[in-house]
Design an enzyme around this catalytic site. Structure first.
Site, mmCIF file in Angstrom:
data_model
loop_
_atom_site.group_PDB
_atom_site.id
_atom_site.type_symbol
_atom_site.label_atom_id
_atom_site.label_comp_id
_atom_site.label_asym_id
_atom_site.label_seq_id
_atom_site.Cartn_x
_atom_site.Cartn_y
_atom_site.Cartn_z
ATOM 1 N N SER A 1 0.992 -1.076 0.140
ATOM 2 C CA SER A 1 -0.174 0.055 -0.017
ATOM 3 C C SER A 1 0.836 1.247 0.164
ATOM 4 C CB SER A 1 -0.812 -0.091 1.158
ATOM 5 O OG SER A 1 -1.496 1.161 1.570
ATOM 6 N N TYR B 1 -1.940 -1.434 10.373
ATOM 7 C CA TYR B 1 -2.026 -1.712 8.941
ATOM 8 C C TYR B 1 -0.932 -1.316 8.198
ATOM 9 C CZ TYR B 1 -3.820 -1.465 4.191
ATOM 10 O OH TYR B 1 -4.052 -1.592 2.724
HETATM 11 N N1 LIG Z 1 -8.607 -0.582 -1.556
HETATM 12 C C1 LIG Z 1 -7.524 0.385 -1.348
HETATM 13 O O1 LIG Z 1 -7.677 1.312 -1.295
HETATM 14 C C2 LIG Z 1 -6.133 -0.486 -1.001
HETATM 15 C C3 LIG Z 1 -5.104 0.239 -1.097
HETATM 16 C C4 LIG Z 1 -3.664 -0.314 -0.709
HETATM 17 C C5 LIG Z 1 -3.870 -1.666 -0.633
HETATM 18 N N2 LIG Z 1 -4.716 -2.419 -0.710
HETATM 19 C C6 LIG Z 1 -4.558 -3.692 -0.526
HETATM 20 O O2 LIG Z 1 -5.208 -4.521 -1.346
HETATM 21 C C7 LIG Z 1 -5.397 -5.742 -1.075
HETATM 22 C C8 LIG Z 1 -6.893 -6.122 -1.605
HETATM 23 O O3 LIG Z 1 -7.956 -5.353 -0.924
HETATM 24 P P1 LIG Z 1 -9.329 -4.664 -1.489
HETATM 25 O O4 LIG Z 1 -9.047 -3.198 -1.735
HETATM 26 O O5 LIG Z 1 -9.442 -5.493 -2.659
HETATM 27 O O6 LIG Z 1 -10.249 -4.958 -0.318
HETATM 28 P P2 LIG Z 1 -11.529 -6.063 -0.354
HETATM 29 O O7 LIG Z 1 -12.467 -5.861 -1.248
HETATM 30 O O8 LIG Z 1 -11.992 -5.784 1.163
HETATM 31 O O9 LIG Z 1 -10.896 -7.499 -0.741
HETATM 32 C C9 LIG Z 1 -9.938 -8.042 0.571
HETATM 33 C C10 LIG Z 1 -10.005 -9.675 0.068
HETATM 34 O O10 LIG Z 1 -9.103 -10.207 1.098
HETATM 35 C C11 LIG Z 1 -9.682 -11.264 1.546
HETATM 36 N N3 LIG Z 1 -9.291 -11.495 2.981
HETATM 37 C C12 LIG Z 1 -9.648 -10.713 3.997
HETATM 38 N N4 LIG Z 1 -9.433 -11.585 5.174
HETATM 39 C C13 LIG Z 1 -8.936 -12.924 4.767
HETATM 40 C C14 LIG Z 1 -8.428 -14.012 5.542
HETATM 41 N N5 LIG Z 1 -8.267 -13.745 6.837
HETATM 42 N N6 LIG Z 1 -8.128 -15.083 4.736
HETATM 43 C C15 LIG Z 1 -8.028 -15.039 3.395
HETATM 44 N N7 LIG Z 1 -8.397 -13.775 2.695
HETATM 45 C C16 LIG Z 1 -8.954 -12.735 3.384
HETATM 46 C C17 LIG Z 1 -11.168 -11.039 1.435
HETATM 47 O O11 LIG Z 1 -11.942 -12.221 1.109
HETATM 48 P P3 LIG Z 1 -12.877 -13.146 2.185
HETATM 49 O O12 LIG Z 1 -13.635 -12.079 2.737
HETATM 50 O O13 LIG Z 1 -13.604 -14.098 1.352
HETATM 51 O O14 LIG Z 1 -11.790 -13.985 2.928
HETATM 52 C C18 LIG Z 1 -11.187 -10.112 -0.117
HETATM 53 O O15 LIG Z 1 -11.356 -11.066 -1.068
HETATM 54 C C19 LIG Z 1 -5.181 -5.652 0.375
HETATM 55 O O16 LIG Z 1 -4.101 -6.592 0.824
HETATM 56 C C20 LIG Z 1 -5.224 -4.282 0.784
HETATM 57 O O17 LIG Z 1 -4.397 -4.102 1.979
HETATM 58 C C21 LIG Z 1 -6.067 -1.902 -0.949
#
Ligand SMILES: NC(=O)c1ccc[n+]([C@@H]2O[C@H](COP(=O)([O-])OP(=O)(O)OC[C@H]3O[C@@H](n4cnc5c(N)ncnc54)[C@H](OP(=O)(O)O)[C@@H]3O)[C@@H](O)[C@H]2O)c1
Length: 265
Positions: free
Chosen positions: A141, A154
Site C-alpha cells: 500500500s 495496517y
Molecule cells: N482498496 C484500497 O484502497 C487499497 C489500497 C492499498 C492496498 N490495498 C490492498 O489490496 C488488497 C486487496 O484489498 P481490496 O481493496 O480488494 O479490499 P477487499 O475488497 O476488502 O478485499 C479483500 C480480500 O481479502 C480477503 N481476505 C480478508 N481476510 C482474509 C483472510 N483472513 N483470509 C483470506 N482472505 C482474506 C477477502 O476475502 P474473504 O472475505 O472472502 O476472505 C477479499 O477477497 C489488500 O491487501 C489491501 O490491503 C487496498
C-alpha cells in the site's frame, strides 16, 4: 502446450482488487487458482473467469489460520501441476487510533496481512526454486511507504512486507525468483467497509477516500503490466502518490502535512 499460458494463484480473489485481477487474467486466458475465505463468492468469480476463457479453480483459505501451508501448496499444485505467479493480495484494513487498538486486533491484522503471506510464500518458494523460477506479487500500500492516521498496525503490516520480500528477492536472485511490490493509494473497493476498529468490531463504512479512489479494474490493469514487466515496485494512485516522494526527499514537510490530513478522506 501454450508457453504463454501461466498459472496464477490469487489470494483475496473473492472481491475488490483480487477479483478484478482474476477477471483480467481470465480474459488473457491464463489458468487461475482463486483463494479467500468465502467459497460462494469465489465460485461466482470462478464462473465468470471460466466464461471469459480461463480455467479457474477455487481453493478456500483463511490467511489467519494457515496451520499447514505446505499442505495448501501441495493441494494447489495437485490441481494445476505448476504455479508461475502467486499474488499475495488478501488483506484487511484498520480504522482505529493506536491508543484504542487492542493487542488482539494488532495480532489479527498482522496474521492476515503479514504472517499469512509469508507462510504461503515460504511454502511455495521451494517449488519455484525447483521449477527454475517464479514470481511473487505482493499487495502492499502507499501506507507501506509511510505511516498514516488510524492505520498504525495496517501500516506496520505493509512496511513489514517490504522488508521481508526485498530480502527474499535478494536471496533468490540466483534462483530466478522475482518479487513485485505493489503500493496502491485509494482504490474503490470494500476495503474500508471491511476494516476493523480498535476493539475488533467492523468499521462498516465506505470512506470518502475510498469512494473517490481509482476503479479496481484500472488498478488491476496497472498491476498486471507491472507483474509482466517484473517491476520491483510500483506506486498506484492520484495525488496521494506524491506523499512517498515528499517523505523521501523532505521528511519534515511530510510530517507537517500528515498531521493535518483527515485519514478518512
Ligand atoms: N482498496 C484500497 O484502497 C487499497 C489500497 C492499498 C492496498 N490495498 C490492498 O489490496 C488488497 C486487496 O484489498 P481490496 O481493496 O480488494 O479490499 P477487499 O475488497 O476488502 O478485499 C479483500 C480480500 O481479502 C480477503 N481476505 C480478508 N481476510 C482474509 C483472510 N483472513 N483470509 C483470506 N482472505 C482474506 C477477502 O476475502 P474473504 O472475505 O472472502 O476472505 C477479499 O477477497 C489488500 O491487501 C489491501 O490491503 C487496498
Amino acid at each position: 502446450m501454450d508457453l504463454n499460458k501461466k498459472t496464477i494463484w490469487i489470494t483475496g480473489a473473492s472481491s475488490g482488487i483480487g477479483e478484478a485481477l482474476a477477471l483480467q487474467y481470465a480474459k488473457l486466458g491464463h489458468n487461475l487458482i482463486l483463494s479467500a475465505r468465502r467459497q460462494t463468492e469465489l465460485n461466482k468469480v470462478a464462473d465468470v473467469c471460466n466464461s471469459l476463457g480461463a480455467t479457474s479453480f477455487v481453493l478456500p483459505i483463511d490467511l489467519s489460520q494457515l496451520d499447514n501451508p505446505e499442505r495448501i501448496v501441495k493441494d494447489a499444485l495437485a490441481i494445476t501441476g505448476k504455479i508461475d505467479i502467486l499474488v499475495n493480495n488478501g488483506g484487511i484494513s484498520q480504522r482505529g487510533l493506536a491508543v484504542e487498538t487492542n493487542m488482539d486486533v494488532v495480532k489479527r491484522i498482522m496474521e492476515i496481512n503479514f504472517f499469512g503471506h509469508v507462510a504461503l510464500s515460504n511454502a511455495l518458494l521451494p517449488h519455484f526454486i525447483k521449477a527454475g523460477g517464479g514470481q511473487f506479487a505482493v499487495l502492499s500500500s502507499l501506507t507501506g511507504k509511510f505511516g498514516y492516521g488510524l492505520r498504525s498496525t495496517y501500516a506496520a503490516s505493509k512496511h513489514a512486507l517490504h522488508g521481508y520480500f526485498e530480502s527474499l528477492a535478494i536471496e533468490n536472485f540466483k534462483n530466478n525468483i522475482h518479487v513485485t511490490m505493489i503500493c496502491p493509494g485509494r482504490i474503490l473497493t470494500n476495503i474500508s467497509i471491511n476494516a476493523i476498529n480498535g476493539d475488533g468490531s467492523n468499521y462498516g463504512q465506505m470512506d470518502d477516500g475510498q469512494k473517490n479512489g481509482i476503479a479496481a479494474d484500472m488498478c488491476a490493469n496497472i498491476i498486471i503490466k507491472a507483474i509482466d514487466q517484473k517491476k520491483r515496485e510500483i506506486l498506484i494512485g492520484k495525488k496521494d502518490k506524491l506523499m512517498v516522494y515528499v517523505k523521501r526527499f523532505c521528511p519534515a514537510m511530510f510530517f507537517k502535512i500528515a498531521i493535518r490530513l483527515d485519514p478518512r478522506k
